[in-house]
Design a protein around this motif. Structure first.
Motif, PDB file in Angstrom:
ATOM      1  N   TYR A  28       0.814  -1.207   0.000  1.00 39.38           N
ATOM      2  CA  TYR A  28       0.000   0.000   0.000  1.00 39.38           C
ATOM      3  C   TYR A  28       0.856   1.270   0.000  1.00 39.38           C
ATOM      4  N   VAL A  29       0.351   2.279  -0.711  1.00 35.17           N
ATOM      5  CA  VAL A  29       0.962   3.609  -0.729  1.00 35.17           C
ATOM      6  C   VAL A  29      -0.141   4.642  -0.525  1.00 35.17           C
ATOM      7  N   TYR A  30       0.259   5.842  -0.116  1.00 34.15           N
ATOM      8  CA  TYR A  30      -0.711   6.929  -0.008  1.00 34.15           C
ATOM      9  C   TYR A  30      -0.988   7.489  -1.396  1.00 34.15           C
ATOM     10  N   SER A  31      -2.212   7.912  -1.610  1.00 37.47           N
ATOM     11  CA  SER A  31      -2.633   8.424  -2.913  1.00 37.47           C
ATOM     12  C   SER A  31      -3.696   9.498  -2.702  1.00 37.47           C
ATOM     13  N   GLY A  36      -9.988  14.465  -4.489  1.00 36.16           N
ATOM     14  CA  GLY A  36      -8.810  15.222  -4.067  1.00 36.16           C
ATOM     15  C   GLY A  36      -8.418  14.999  -2.625  1.00 36.16           C
ATOM     16  N   ASP A  37      -9.026  13.976  -1.994  1.00 36.32           N
ATOM     17  CA  ASP A  37      -8.729  13.680  -0.592  1.00 36.32           C
ATOM     18  C   ASP A  37      -7.622  12.634  -0.477  1.00 36.32           C
ATOM     19  N   LEU A  38      -6.949  12.643   0.638  1.00 35.84           N
ATOM     20  CA  LEU A  38      -5.941  11.630   0.936  1.00 35.84           C
ATOM     21  C   LEU A  38      -6.588  10.255   0.930  1.00 35.84           C
ATOM     22  N   SER A  39      -5.913   9.296   0.317  1.00 41.15           N
ATOM     23  CA  SER A  39      -6.439   7.942   0.248  1.00 41.15           C
ATOM     24  C   SER A  39      -5.280   6.946   0.291  1.00 41.15           C
ATOM     25  N   VAL A  40      -5.614   5.678   0.078  1.00 42.02           N
ATOM     26  CA  VAL A  40      -4.629   4.605   0.064  1.00 42.02           C
ATOM     27  C   VAL A  40      -4.889   3.752  -1.173  1.00 42.02           C
ATOM     28  N   SER A  41      -3.812   3.368  -1.864  1.00 40.50           N
ATOM     29  CA  SER A  41      -3.933   2.509  -3.044  1.00 40.50           C
ATOM     30  C   SER A  41      -2.972   1.341  -2.919  1.00 40.50           C
ATOM     31  N   ARG A  85      -2.641  20.964  -8.475  1.00 39.59           N
ATOM     32  CA  ARG A  85      -3.436  21.251  -7.283  1.00 39.59           C
ATOM     33  C   ARG A  85      -4.935  21.052  -7.525  1.00 39.59           C
ATOM     34  N   ASP A  86      -5.392  21.312  -8.745  1.00 35.36           N
ATOM     35  CA  ASP A  86      -6.823  21.174  -9.047  1.00 35.36           C
ATOM     36  C   ASP A  86      -7.233  19.751  -9.402  1.00 35.36           C
ATOM     37  N   GLY A  87      -6.291  18.809  -9.377  1.00 31.28           N
ATOM     38  CA  GLY A  87      -6.604  17.412  -9.655  1.00 31.28           C
ATOM     39  C   GLY A  87      -6.343  16.976 -11.077  1.00 31.28           C
ATOM     40  N   ASN A  88      -6.074  17.912 -11.970  1.00 28.92           N
ATOM     41  CA  ASN A  88      -5.734  17.556 -13.348  1.00 28.92           C
ATOM     42  C   ASN A  88      -4.269  17.129 -13.425  1.00 28.92           C
ATOM     43  N   THR A 117       1.772  13.119  11.397  1.00 28.12           N
ATOM     44  CA  THR A 117       0.525  13.475  10.736  1.00 28.12           C
ATOM     45  C   THR A 117       0.809  13.552   9.240  1.00 28.12           C
ATOM     46  N   ILE A 118      -0.220  13.279   8.441  1.00 32.90           N
ATOM     47  CA  ILE A 118      -0.066  13.252   6.989  1.00 32.90           C
ATOM     48  C   ILE A 118      -1.248  13.974   6.341  1.00 32.90           C
ATOM     49  N   GLY A 119      -1.056  14.386   5.097  1.00 36.16           N
ATOM     50  CA  GLY A 119      -2.130  15.037   4.368  1.00 36.16           C
ATOM     51  C   GLY A 119      -1.692  15.402   2.967  1.00 36.16           C
TER      52      GLY A 119
END
Length: 199
Positions: A28-31, A36-41, A85-88, A117-119
């Motif tokens: 797993y890695v952070y994604s 546009g929210d922090l997630s895990v993949s 920053r806008d997700g593109n 902490t992460i973000g």
């Protein structure tokens, strides 16, 4: 993936150089998700795609104005896509001075010694262990997160378990060696005893 302003990949059990992940899979890695929210993949595989490819070095300044940190660099191929920053997405070679990227942030020991902490850009930072535990196991506000191997840097889902405060401290204490118990201050020992016994 959000851009990590370091030559490291942010995994749930620590930071790794890409070259050390070649040949590995199913970790797993952070994604960043579609909102546009922090997630895990999960990573299906890491492998070398080419040799002696042209690369470019991109400089980033986290923050703005007087709050900007010193420039950090990321080396990648010109056709490697980078999330803005806008997700593109845009190819790294087409980035212009002033472009803002979606960046991953890690603040060491901000939640206490051993707890980061992460973000990501434009989102609140969160305690890393609580974020992962909630994502995989569910976690209520009144629960603690137990690191089963006592390594607070190892936030793999299999190493985290939500528990009540008293159960967490009781289990953590039971896993400590006698010398580790002696190293704790009297106040810490008294706090644990009061939590476990309820006195």
């Amino acid at each position: 993936f959000p851009v990590t302003i370091a030559p490291l990949v942010e995994c749930l059990d620590g930071q790794y150089k890409i070259k050390d992940l070649v040949g590995k899979k199913d970790f797993y890695v952070y994604s960043v998700n579609e909102k546009g929210d922090l997630s895990v993949s999960i990573v299906n595989g890491v492998f070398k795609t080419r040799e002696n490819a042209k690369v470019i070095k991109i400089g980033f300044k986290p923050g703005i104005g007087r709050n900007a940190n010193k420039t950090k660099y990321l080396t990648l191929t010109p056709d490697h896509e980078v999330m803005l920053r806008d997700g593109n997405y845009i190819e790294a070679g087409k980035l212009k001075i002033g472009d803002s990227v979606k960046a991953f942030h890690r603040r060491k020991n901000e939640w206490g010694k051993g707890y980061d902490t992460i973000g990501v850009t434009d989102r609140q930072v969160v305690p890393e262990h609580r974020f992962v535990c909630e994502k995989f196991h569910g976690l209520s506000a009144d629960q603690d997160v137990d690191h089963l191997d006592n390594n607070t840097r190892n936030n793999k889902p299999s190493n985290l378990e939500p528990k009540s405060r008293s159960q967490h401290w009781e289990d953590t204490w039971s896993r400590k060696t006698e010398s580790e118990k002696k190293e704790w201050t009297k106040k810490q020992r008294d706090d644990i005893e009061s939590i476990v016994t309820g006195k």
